[in-house]
Design an enzyme around this catalytic site. Structure first.
Site, PDB file in Angstrom:
ATOM      1  N   SER A   1       1.811  94.615 101.564  1.00 11.89           N
ATOM      2  CA  SER A   1       1.000  95.784 101.189  1.00 11.89           C
ATOM      3  C   SER A   1       1.881  96.846 100.536  1.00 11.89           C
ATOM      4  O   SER A   1       1.380  97.742  99.866  1.00 11.89           O
ATOM      5  CB  SER A   1       0.327  96.376 102.419  1.00 11.89           C
TER       6      SER A   1
ATOM      7  N   THR B   1       3.795  88.133 106.928  1.00 13.04           N
ATOM      8  CA  THR B   1       3.541  87.587 108.268  1.00 13.04           C
ATOM      9  C   THR B   1       4.447  86.416 108.589  1.00 13.04           C
ATOM     10  O   THR B   1       4.890  86.238 109.722  1.00 13.04           O
ATOM     11  CB  THR B   1       2.064  87.119 108.364  1.00 13.04           C
TER      12      THR B   1
ATOM     13  N   ASP C   1      -1.253  89.301 101.588  1.00 10.63           N
ATOM     14  CA  ASP C   1      -2.158  90.358 101.099  1.00 10.63           C
ATOM     15  C   ASP C   1      -2.076  90.577  99.589  1.00 10.63           C
ATOM     16  O   ASP C   1      -3.095  90.766  98.936  1.00 10.63           O
ATOM     17  CB  ASP C   1      -1.873  91.679 101.832  1.00 10.63           C
TER      18      ASP C   1
ATOM     19  N   CYS D   1     -17.937  89.319  90.372  1.00 11.84           N
ATOM     20  CA  CYS D   1     -18.230  88.010  90.983  1.00 11.84           C
ATOM     21  C   CYS D   1     -16.941  87.198  91.097  1.00 11.84           C
ATOM     22  O   CYS D   1     -16.080  87.264  90.226  1.00 11.84           O
ATOM     23  CB  CYS D   1     -19.224  87.226  90.134  1.00 11.84           C
TER      24      CYS D   1
HETATM   25  N1  ASP Z   1       0.167  92.143 105.826  1.00  7.64           N
HETATM   26  C1  ASP Z   1       0.792  90.866 105.626  1.00  7.64           C
HETATM   27  C2  ASP Z   1       1.438  90.859 104.263  1.00  7.64           C
HETATM   28  O1  ASP Z   1       0.778  90.670 103.289  1.00  7.64           O
HETATM   29  C3  ASP Z   1      -0.203  89.780 105.752  1.00  7.64           C
HETATM   30  C4  ASP Z   1       0.326  88.376 105.550  1.00  7.64           C
HETATM   31  O2  ASP Z   1       1.466  88.109 105.263  1.00  7.64           O
HETATM   32  O3  ASP Z   1      -0.471  87.455 105.707  1.00  7.64           O
HETATM   33  O4  ASP Z   1       2.623  91.076 104.160  1.00  7.64           O
END
Ligand code: ASP
Length: 332
Positions: free
Chosen positions: A59, A13, A90, A269
């Site tokens: 991802s 992001t 992520d 947990c």
């Molecule tokens: N989907 C994004 C990633 O992990 C989410 C982020 O960067 O916060 O690349």
């Protein structure tokens, strides 16, 4: 003398823009990122940026990209005082764990950071995260792999992502934070001391692993199918390490370990540890040859298993190493 910091962009992001046609976030050209944060230019700092070949949403992270990242660190190790890796949130905790294992005898900082809001958006958290990460990397006080996010520096292989909405996206549930950024950055005593030996890279990672998360009602067939799908299995059990006492389950676990599979028991947990033998329901794991993963996070357990399976060790050695503290990932 200026501190030299290498910024390695991997995507996420932090470096995304809106694709107006699709209304989704897509990676953008990394060099735009530095234009967006002119505050990073400083007389005391020599900041150089590079990017992995193909920046990704995290991802899509996988061991091949981890290898690319650690190789970039290795070839630039002597030239730079510290490293900052821009990474999607992520899978950042998986990458921090994997990288901590792949880099032995680290004596410089490797700080992973990212953001919840893209850099180009007015309320972005990217600027603070990036500027402070660079400052920490340049401080000479950190000699390990960490995640910096929203004022906190975490031990990388102890960290988990806990929130999709809040700026406080991470936590290290079973390990104290390493530094806190307020008006000043306060470094804590839990930081690693660093190593005087030469940096050693280990890029052998196996993806012959699976995760079995128990839930009330899980069938023996499902359990068997997951266990049969890989050589190393991380079992996320209940509470302090408990599982159903149904003899059918025990038989599946026992057969798997007798047939050379490596099974490790960690808890679902967020806080606390597996204590095998506390209840009858966990003692059965021990009797079935399942390794006790104590307070390993899922991220650390999975990547540690990938690392040990990739390294041509015999099963007895893998079992010993799984329970040995290699880079601070497990409490003795
Ligand atoms: N989907 C994004 C990633 O992990 C989410 C982020 O960067 O916060 O690349």
């Amino acid at each position: 003398m200026k501190n030299k910091i290498l910024l390695i962009y991997t995507g996420g992001t932090i470096g995304m823009i809106k694709d107006n046609a699709e209304n989704t976030l897509i990676p953008f050209n990394f060099y735009e990122l530095l234009k967006a944060i002119p505050e990073l230019k400083s007389d005391e700092l020599d900041l150089v940026n590079i990017s992995i070949q193909k920046p990704i949403d995290s991802s899509n992270m996988n061991p091949t990209v981890w290898i690319e990242i650690v190789q970039l660190i290795e070839v630039n190790y002597e030239e730079y005082d510290g490293f900052v890796i821009l990474h999607g949130t992520d899978t950042m905790a998986f990458s921090a764990s994997a990288i901590s294992l792949m880099l032995k005898n680290l004596n410089k900082s490797v700080i992973l950071t990212g953001s919840q809001i893209p850099i180009g958006v007015r309320r972005t958290d990217a600027k603070e995260n990036l500027i402070t990460s660079v400052e920490i990397a340049a401080s000479g006080k950190v000699k390990e792999v960490c995640i910096y996010f929203e004022n906190q520096l975490y031990k990388g292989n102890r960290t988990v992502k806990i929130n999709t909405d809040h700026f406080e996206a991470f936590e290290s549930p079973n390990y104290p934070i390493l530094a806190e950024a307020g008006v000043n950055i306060k470094y804590k005593s839990y930081l690693e001391k660093g190593s005087s030996k030469n940096l050693k890279l280990n890029t052998e990672m196996s993806n012959n692993v699976a995760v079995l998360k128990l839930f009330p009602g899980i069938t023996i067939e499902t359990t068997k199918a997951i266990i049969n799908s890989a050589k190393g299995i991380v079992i996320e059990s209940y509470g302090a390490g408990n599982a159903p006492t149904n003899p059918g389950f025990i038989k599946v676990f026992k057969n798997a370990t007798s047939n050379g599979k490596i099974l490790i028991n960690i808890t679902q947990c967020l806080h606390g540890s597996v204590v095998e033998g506390k209840y009858e329901t966990s003692e059965l794991f021990r009797k079935s040859g399942v390794i006790c993963g104590r307070d390993l996070t899922t991220e650390a357990a999975v990547t540690k298993l990938m690392f040990l399976l990739g390294n041509d060790l015999n099963n007895d050695d893998i079992k010993i190493q799984l329970q040995t503290n290699l880079r601070g990932e497990i409490t003795n």
